[in-house]
Design a protein around this motif. Structure first.
Motif, PDB file in Angstrom:
ATOM      1  N   LEU A  46      33.253  39.491 -15.726  1.00 45.58           N
ATOM      2  CA  LEU A  46      32.242  40.146 -16.676  1.00 45.58           C
ATOM      3  C   LEU A  46      32.248  39.065 -17.975  1.00 45.58           C
ATOM      4  O   LEU A  46      31.236  38.844 -18.316  1.00 45.58           O
ATOM      5  CB  LEU A  46      32.857  41.355 -17.488  1.00 45.58           C
ATOM      6  N   PHE A  47      33.361  38.730 -18.237  1.00 48.71           N
ATOM      7  CA  PHE A  47      33.386  37.621 -19.413  1.00 48.71           C
ATOM      8  C   PHE A  47      32.486  36.307 -18.903  1.00 48.71           C
ATOM      9  O   PHE A  47      31.516  35.822 -19.875  1.00 48.71           O
ATOM     10  CB  PHE A  47      34.817  36.996 -19.861  1.00 48.71           C
ATOM     11  N   TRP A 104      28.805  36.948 -19.216  1.00 44.85           N
ATOM     12  CA  TRP A 104      28.410  37.187 -20.614  1.00 44.85           C
ATOM     13  C   TRP A 104      28.207  35.622 -21.055  1.00 44.85           C
ATOM     14  O   TRP A 104      27.214  35.123 -21.508  1.00 44.85           O
ATOM     15  CB  TRP A 104      29.300  37.659 -21.443  1.00 44.85           C
ATOM     16  N   TRP A 133      31.528  39.799 -28.956  1.00 43.05           N
ATOM     17  CA  TRP A 133      32.587  40.126 -29.892  1.00 43.05           C
ATOM     18  C   TRP A 133      32.778  41.714 -29.770  1.00 43.05           C
ATOM     19  O   TRP A 133      34.070  41.574 -29.735  1.00 43.05           O
ATOM     20  CB  TRP A 133      32.008  39.657 -31.263  1.00 43.05           C
ATOM     21  N   ILE A 144      28.564  27.893 -26.875  1.00 43.93           N
ATOM     22  CA  ILE A 144      27.200  27.953 -26.364  1.00 43.93           C
ATOM     23  C   ILE A 144      26.272  27.946 -27.542  1.00 43.93           C
ATOM     24  O   ILE A 144      25.111  27.165 -27.488  1.00 43.93           O
ATOM     25  CB  ILE A 144      27.246  29.632 -26.036  1.00 43.93           C
ATOM     26  N   ALA A 196      33.885  30.676 -26.961  1.00 42.05           N
ATOM     27  CA  ALA A 196      32.682  30.710 -26.048  1.00 42.05           C
ATOM     28  C   ALA A 196      31.360  30.692 -27.084  1.00 42.05           C
ATOM     29  O   ALA A 196      30.391  30.141 -26.615  1.00 42.05           O
ATOM     30  CB  ALA A 196      33.035  31.923 -25.333  1.00 42.05           C
ATOM     31  N   ILE A 197      31.654  31.636 -28.101  1.00 39.22           N
ATOM     32  CA  ILE A 197      30.403  31.722 -28.845  1.00 39.22           C
ATOM     33  C   ILE A 197      30.147  30.352 -29.552  1.00 39.22           C
ATOM     34  O   ILE A 197      28.978  30.079 -29.484  1.00 39.22           O
ATOM     35  CB  ILE A 197      30.691  32.838 -29.801  1.00 39.22           C
ATOM     36  N   PHE A 200      34.487  42.222 -26.061  1.00 42.07           N
ATOM     37  CA  PHE A 200      35.715  41.360 -25.590  1.00 42.07           C
ATOM     38  C   PHE A 200      36.810  41.050 -26.702  1.00 42.07           C
ATOM     39  O   PHE A 200      38.150  40.663 -26.433  1.00 42.07           O
ATOM     40  CB  PHE A 200      35.316  40.005 -24.776  1.00 42.07           C
ATOM     41  N   ALA A 201      36.216  41.247 -27.844  1.00 39.25           N
ATOM     42  CA  ALA A 201      37.275  41.000 -29.046  1.00 39.25           C
ATOM     43  C   ALA A 201      37.611  42.070 -29.685  1.00 39.25           C
ATOM     44  O   ALA A 201      38.864  42.608 -29.807  1.00 39.25           O
ATOM     45  CB  ALA A 201      36.568  39.749 -29.852  1.00 39.25           C
ATOM     46  N   TRP A 240      23.478  38.383 -28.421  1.00 40.67           N
ATOM     47  CA  TRP A 240      24.341  37.879 -27.497  1.00 40.67           C
ATOM     48  C   TRP A 240      25.859  37.908 -27.913  1.00 40.67           C
ATOM     49  O   TRP A 240      26.830  38.352 -27.537  1.00 40.67           O
ATOM     50  CB  TRP A 240      24.011  36.778 -26.654  1.00 40.67           C
ATOM     51  N   ALA A 241      25.963  37.228 -29.185  1.00 40.56           N
ATOM     52  CA  ALA A 241      27.256  36.874 -29.885  1.00 40.56           C
ATOM     53  C   ALA A 241      27.749  38.223 -29.960  1.00 40.56           C
ATOM     54  O   ALA A 241      29.015  38.562 -30.120  1.00 40.56           O
ATOM     55  CB  ALA A 241      27.113  35.999 -30.908  1.00 40.56           C
ATOM     56  N   ARG A 271      12.491  34.289 -25.793  1.00 43.24           N
ATOM     57  CA  ARG A 271      13.120  33.304 -25.993  1.00 43.24           C
ATOM     58  C   ARG A 271      12.370  31.941 -26.132  1.00 43.24           C
ATOM     59  O   ARG A 271      12.738  30.888 -26.695  1.00 43.24           O
ATOM     60  CB  ARG A 271      14.287  32.866 -24.710  1.00 43.24           C
ATOM     61  N   TRP A 327      22.022  30.916 -20.602  1.00 46.33           N
ATOM     62  CA  TRP A 327      20.574  31.444 -19.905  1.00 46.33           C
ATOM     63  C   TRP A 327      19.377  31.283 -21.204  1.00 46.33           C
ATOM     64  O   TRP A 327      18.564  30.644 -21.221  1.00 46.33           O
ATOM     65  CB  TRP A 327      20.512  32.585 -19.329  1.00 46.33           C
ATOM     66  N   ILE A 328      20.139  31.552 -22.304  1.00 47.83           N
ATOM     67  CA  ILE A 328      19.159  31.870 -23.600  1.00 47.83           C
ATOM     68  C   ILE A 328      18.805  30.286 -24.028  1.00 47.83           C
ATOM     69  O   ILE A 328      17.653  30.189 -24.463  1.00 47.83           O
ATOM     70  CB  ILE A 328      20.047  32.577 -24.832  1.00 47.83           C
ATOM     71  N   ARG A 345      14.322  33.539 -30.137  1.00 45.79           N
ATOM     72  CA  ARG A 345      15.655  33.126 -29.434  1.00 45.79           C
ATOM     73  C   ARG A 345      16.496  33.458 -30.332  1.00 45.79           C
ATOM     74  O   ARG A 345      17.907  33.630 -30.075  1.00 45.79           O
ATOM     75  CB  ARG A 345      15.272  31.500 -29.174  1.00 45.79           C
ATOM     76  N   LEU A 371      17.839  36.725 -29.637  1.00 42.37           N
ATOM     77  CA  LEU A 371      18.760  36.931 -28.540  1.00 42.37           C
ATOM     78  C   LEU A 371      20.111  36.422 -28.783  1.00 42.37           C
ATOM     79  O   LEU A 371      21.139  36.765 -28.331  1.00 42.37           O
ATOM     80  CB  LEU A 371      18.060  36.107 -27.594  1.00 42.37           C
ATOM     81  N   VAL A 372      20.075  35.296 -29.493  1.00 44.07           N
ATOM     82  CA  VAL A 372      21.597  34.529 -29.727  1.00 44.07           C
ATOM     83  C   VAL A 372      22.439  35.557 -30.431  1.00 44.07           C
ATOM     84  O   VAL A 372      23.611  35.793 -30.188  1.00 44.07           O
ATOM     85  CB  VAL A 372      21.403  33.204 -30.155  1.00 44.07           C
ATOM     86  N   ARG A 427      37.662  41.757 -15.582  1.00 43.87           N
ATOM     87  CA  ARG A 427      37.469  41.198 -16.780  1.00 43.87           C
ATOM     88  C   ARG A 427      36.905  39.695 -16.993  1.00 43.87           C
ATOM     89  O   ARG A 427      36.181  39.593 -17.696  1.00 43.87           O
ATOM     90  CB  ARG A 427      38.765  41.343 -17.782  1.00 43.87           C
ATOM     91  N   THR A 467      37.044  34.599 -27.246  1.00 45.73           N
ATOM     92  CA  THR A 467      35.592  35.008 -27.629  1.00 45.73           C
ATOM     93  C   THR A 467      34.993  34.182 -28.429  1.00 45.73           C
ATOM     94  O   THR A 467      33.762  33.281 -28.190  1.00 45.73           O
ATOM     95  CB  THR A 467      35.791  36.257 -27.868  1.00 45.73           C
ATOM     96  N   GLY A 478      24.690  33.531 -21.957  1.00 47.42           N
ATOM     97  CA  GLY A 478      24.604  32.882 -23.495  1.00 47.42           C
ATOM     98  C   GLY A 478      23.789  31.441 -22.982  1.00 47.42           C
ATOM     99  O   GLY A 478      23.090  30.920 -23.643  1.00 47.42           O
TER     100      GLY A 478
END
Lengths: 147, 68
Positions: A133-134, A137, B63, A58, A54-55, B66-67, B58-59, B45, A143-144, B51, B54-55, A130, A51, A141
């Motif tokens: 979905l990931f 997501w 997190w 992006i 990916a953050i 999924f984490a 999203w983060a 955005r 798209w932003i 923006r 949004l970032v 999963r 995760t 990110g």
């Protein structure tokens, strides 16, 4: 006077969107990361790493894209945005969802107060769901930052 | 039915209602001042602070889901 194109490609339409190795590499990385995330046990360091990777990718890619955009001075003309009512309506729905999620997050026991993440953990047996979905997501990110 | 199912279903119904009304208004089928989520997020955005919000959202969402 412009001369007519000659040769074997004359009269054919040339592809204006060249194959991008960067995009192919990013897609492959995103797919690999989604699979790695889906196969990791929830709350494990592998899930955290996938995760966080990916953050970082992006946000890093977005920062580079923003820097290029500024250096090229390519500012798109502003169009008229949606009416204020539309912002208010969506803000209300999203704030309500976030508030409920946070209320549940601090509630105990988790079985009586399930959060979105705990509901998602129940899908841990379904790696394809999963990973999908990931990947969605990650696409959100991307798209932003997209211009 | 557990209360959280009712709340999530109500929130989902509200979101679907906003989206459908937004698209119908966009297509000129109804008179409404709503807009689809994509149009709102695209407008948000387009500005630097929007923006950034949004970032961060999203983060955090990723997190959280999924984490941790």
């Amino acid at each position: 006077v412009a001369s007519k194109p000659e040769g074997p490609t004359a009269g054919r339409r040339r592809c204006t969107a060249p194959f991008s190795w960067w995009l192919a590499a990013a897609l492959a990385l995103a797919a690999g990361d989604s699979i790695a995330q889906a196969s990791a046990r929830p709350f494990s360091w592998r899930a955290d790493l996938a995760t966080a990777g990916a953050i970082a990718a992006i946000i890093g890619g977005g920062a580079v894209s923003l820097w290029k955009e500024k250096s090229a001075r390519a500012t798109a003309p502003l169009r008229r945005g949606p009416p204020a009512t539309a912002y208010a309506c969506w803000a209300l729905v999203i704030t309500a969802a976030a508030a409920f999620e946070l209320t549940e997050l601090f509630g105990a026991p988790r079985r009586d107060h399930p959060t979105m993440s705990s509901l998602l953990t129940s899908l841990s047996g379904h790696e394809v769901s999963r990973a999908t979905l990931f990947a969605l997501w990650v696409v959100a990110g991307y798209w932003i930052w997209r211009r | 039915v557990p209360y959280y199912v009712v709340v999530w279903a109500a929130l989902a119904a509200a979101a679907v209602g906003c989206e459908v009304a937004g698209w119908l208004a966009h297509a000129g089928r109804i008179k409404s001042r709503l807009a689809p989520l994509e149009h709102v997020l695209t407008a948000v955005r387009s500005k630097g602070p929007g923006r950034a919000v949004l970032v961060v959202s999203w983060a955090w969402l990723g997190w959280h889901l999924f984490a941790r």
